[in-house]
Design a protein around this motif. Structure first.
Motif, PDB file in Angstrom:
ATOM      1  N   GLU A  94       0.836  -1.202   0.000  1.00 34.66           N
ATOM      2  CA  GLU A  94       0.000   0.000   0.000  1.00 34.66           C
ATOM      3  C   GLU A  94       0.876   1.259   0.000  1.00 34.66           C
ATOM      4  O   GLU A  94       0.603   2.219  -0.724  1.00 34.66           O
ATOM      5  CB  GLU A  94      -0.919  -0.007   1.220  1.00 34.66           C
ATOM      6  CG  GLU A  94      -1.832   1.201   1.289  1.00 34.66           C
ATOM      7  CD  GLU A  94      -2.728   1.198   2.517  1.00 34.66           C
ATOM      8  OE1 GLU A  94      -3.164   2.290   2.902  1.00 34.66           O
ATOM      9  OE2 GLU A  94      -2.987   0.113   3.088  1.00 34.66           O
ATOM     10  N   ASN A 101       2.400   1.736  -3.366  1.00 31.81           N
ATOM     11  CA  ASN A 101       1.411   2.265  -4.308  1.00 31.81           C
ATOM     12  C   ASN A 101       1.388   3.790  -4.227  1.00 31.81           C
ATOM     13  O   ASN A 101       1.340   4.473  -5.243  1.00 31.81           O
ATOM     14  CB  ASN A 101       0.023   1.695  -4.027  1.00 31.81           C
ATOM     15  CG  ASN A 101      -0.218   0.382  -4.735  1.00 31.81           C
ATOM     16  OD1 ASN A 101       0.207   0.189  -5.873  1.00 31.81           O
ATOM     17  ND2 ASN A 101      -0.891  -0.527  -4.062  1.00 31.81           N
ATOM     18  N   SER A 113       2.717   6.135  -7.248  1.00 24.73           N
ATOM     19  CA  SER A 113       1.739   7.070  -7.791  1.00 24.73           C
ATOM     20  C   SER A 113       2.318   8.479  -7.819  1.00 24.73           C
ATOM     21  O   SER A 113       2.199   9.199  -8.817  1.00 24.73           O
ATOM     22  CB  SER A 113       0.462   7.028  -6.951  1.00 24.73           C
ATOM     23  OG  SER A 113      -0.493   7.915  -7.469  1.00 24.73           O
ATOM     24  N   THR A 115       4.719  -6.077  -6.623  1.00 28.01           N
ATOM     25  CA  THR A 115       3.286  -6.367  -6.634  1.00 28.01           C
ATOM     26  C   THR A 115       2.412  -5.123  -6.490  1.00 28.01           C
ATOM     27  O   THR A 115       1.201  -5.218  -6.681  1.00 28.01           O
ATOM     28  CB  THR A 115       2.923  -7.370  -5.516  1.00 28.01           C
ATOM     29  OG1 THR A 115       3.382  -6.857  -4.269  1.00 28.01           O
ATOM     30  CG2 THR A 115       3.527  -8.731  -5.779  1.00 28.01           C
ATOM     31  N   ALA A 116       2.998  -4.003  -6.150  1.00 29.80           N
ATOM     32  CA  ALA A 116       2.214  -2.775  -6.008  1.00 29.80           C
ATOM     33  C   ALA A 116       1.668  -2.347  -7.368  1.00 29.80           C
ATOM     34  O   ALA A 116       2.418  -2.145  -8.322  1.00 29.80           O
ATOM     35  CB  ALA A 116       3.070  -1.666  -5.403  1.00 29.80           C
ATOM     36  N   GLU A 117       0.352  -2.235  -7.454  1.00 31.05           N
ATOM     37  CA  GLU A 117      -0.317  -1.918  -8.719  1.00 31.05           C
ATOM     38  C   GLU A 117       0.193  -0.613  -9.335  1.00 31.05           C
ATOM     39  O   GLU A 117       0.438  -0.540 -10.543  1.00 31.05           O
ATOM     40  CB  GLU A 117      -1.827  -1.827  -8.480  1.00 31.05           C
ATOM     41  CG  GLU A 117      -2.627  -1.546  -9.738  1.00 31.05           C
ATOM     42  CD  GLU A 117      -4.113  -1.434  -9.434  1.00 31.05           C
ATOM     43  OE1 GLU A 117      -4.784  -0.686 -10.164  1.00 31.05           O
ATOM     44  OE2 GLU A 117      -4.600  -2.088  -8.485  1.00 31.05           O
ATOM     45  N   LYS A 118       0.368   0.425  -8.515  1.00 33.31           N
ATOM     46  CA  LYS A 118       0.811   1.730  -9.045  1.00 33.31           C
ATOM     47  C   LYS A 118       2.238   1.663  -9.566  1.00 33.31           C
ATOM     48  O   LYS A 118       2.586   2.362 -10.521  1.00 33.31           O
ATOM     49  CB  LYS A 118       0.677   2.831  -7.988  1.00 33.31           C
ATOM     50  CG  LYS A 118      -0.746   3.111  -7.590  1.00 33.31           C
ATOM     51  CD  LYS A 118      -1.535   3.699  -8.737  1.00 33.31           C
ATOM     52  CE  LYS A 118      -2.950   4.023  -8.334  1.00 33.31           C
ATOM     53  NZ  LYS A 118      -3.733   4.573  -9.435  1.00 33.31           N
ATOM     54  N   GLN A 150       3.493  -1.003 -10.998  1.00 34.80           N
ATOM     55  CA  GLN A 150       3.343  -1.674 -12.284  1.00 34.80           C
ATOM     56  C   GLN A 150       2.787  -0.709 -13.332  1.00 34.80           C
ATOM     57  O   GLN A 150       3.231  -0.706 -14.486  1.00 34.80           O
ATOM     58  CB  GLN A 150       2.441  -2.905 -12.148  1.00 34.80           C
ATOM     59  CG  GLN A 150       2.969  -3.950 -11.172  1.00 34.80           C
ATOM     60  CD  GLN A 150       4.386  -4.385 -11.476  1.00 34.80           C
ATOM     61  OE1 GLN A 150       4.702  -4.758 -12.600  1.00 34.80           O
ATOM     62  NE2 GLN A 150       5.258  -4.307 -10.489  1.00 34.80           N
ATOM     63  N   GLU A 151       1.827   0.124 -12.927  1.00 38.70           N
ATOM     64  CA  GLU A 151       1.282   1.133 -13.842  1.00 38.70           C
ATOM     65  C   GLU A 151       2.363   2.111 -14.270  1.00 38.70           C
ATOM     66  O   GLU A 151       2.408   2.522 -15.432  1.00 38.70           O
ATOM     67  CB  GLU A 151       0.132   1.902 -13.184  1.00 38.70           C
ATOM     68  CG  GLU A 151      -1.134   1.129 -13.064  1.00 38.70           C
ATOM     69  CD  GLU A 151      -2.219   1.896 -12.320  1.00 38.70           C
ATOM     70  OE1 GLU A 151      -2.088   3.131 -12.140  1.00 38.70           O
ATOM     71  OE2 GLU A 151      -3.206   1.263 -11.917  1.00 38.70           O
ATOM     72  N   ARG A 182       4.192   0.674 -17.015  1.00 39.01           N
ATOM     73  CA  ARG A 182       3.438   0.650 -18.279  1.00 39.01           C
ATOM     74  C   ARG A 182       3.309   2.039 -18.918  1.00 39.01           C
ATOM     75  O   ARG A 182       3.122   2.146 -20.107  1.00 39.01           O
ATOM     76  CB  ARG A 182       2.038   0.060 -18.049  1.00 39.01           C
ATOM     77  CG  ARG A 182       2.056  -1.438 -17.854  1.00 39.01           C
ATOM     78  CD  ARG A 182       0.661  -2.013 -17.888  1.00 39.01           C
ATOM     79  NE  ARG A 182      -0.186  -1.554 -16.791  1.00 39.01           N
ATOM     80  CZ  ARG A 182      -0.293  -2.143 -15.608  1.00 39.01           C
ATOM     81  NH1 ARG A 182       0.407  -3.210 -15.343  1.00 39.01           N
ATOM     82  NH2 ARG A 182      -1.106  -1.639 -14.682  1.00 39.01           N
TER      83      ARG A 182
END
Length: 190
Positions: free
Chosen positions: A42, A45, A49, A174-177, A179-180, A183
């Protein structure tokens, strides 16, 4: 000279595309030592971000007629301003992510913020030099852009300051942000 500087800007922008590797330099992450992995993810993320503002900038150097020096100067000044703003936004966001659930995390993130702040200042100064340069001088101020772009090597890995905090480094995987953020870095157009 003008054409090679624009090419240099494009190459530097290309360097930006590869700079969000998640901070893993090939070494295997150490296991967490009782740290809540969900809290670390978290937190990362939030960090990714905030740091991703620089990755959202246009990665194509300005396309202008090198014979039109005043337009070249204006376009390069605008490009330097975009970079300065993006780094400043990332720095401000990093300063506001809050407390880390992992010892050493806040210090690492503060160091990241300092790097982004420093780069923002470099690009702001380059923009000013370009704007103040004589429009009739084809290279006037443009050298400042090249020097600023060369400073991007300091950001070859924006998460490098996490190397001393393995729990957070592992969380970037594993943090989604995070990974974003990776990308966001599509290959720039020429």
């Amino acid at each position: 000279m003008r054409r090679s500087l624009v090419a240099t800007a494009a190459v530097a922008a290309l360097a930006l595309t590869g700079c969000t590797t998640g901070g893993n330099s090939g070494s295997s992450p150490t296991p967490t030592s009782g740290v809540n992995n969900a809290a670390a993810v978290e937190y990362m993320n939030k960090v990714c971000s905030a740091a991703s503002e620089f990755a959202k900038i246009e990665k194509t150097a300005p396309k202008v007629d090198p014979a039109d020096t005043s337009k070249l100067k204006a376009e390069m000044a605008a490009y330097m301003g975009q970079l300065a703003d993006a780094f400043a936004k990332s720095a401000e966001g990093l300063k506001n992510v809050g407390p880390s659930p992992v010892a050493g995390g806040e210090e690492a993130v503060n160091k990241m913020a300092e790097t982004f702040t420093s780069l923002g200042t470099v690009f702001t100064e380059a923009k000013t030099k370009i704007e103040q340069a004589n429009a009739n001088d084809a290279t006037g101020g443009i050298q400042a852009a090249g020097e600023a772009i060369a400073k991007l090597s300091e950001l070859a890995d924006p998460l490098r300051d996490l190397q001393g905090v393995p729990e957070l480094q592992k969380a970037t995987q594993t943090a989604e942000k995070c990974q974003e953020m990776q990308r966001l870095n599509v290959t720039p157009t020429s």
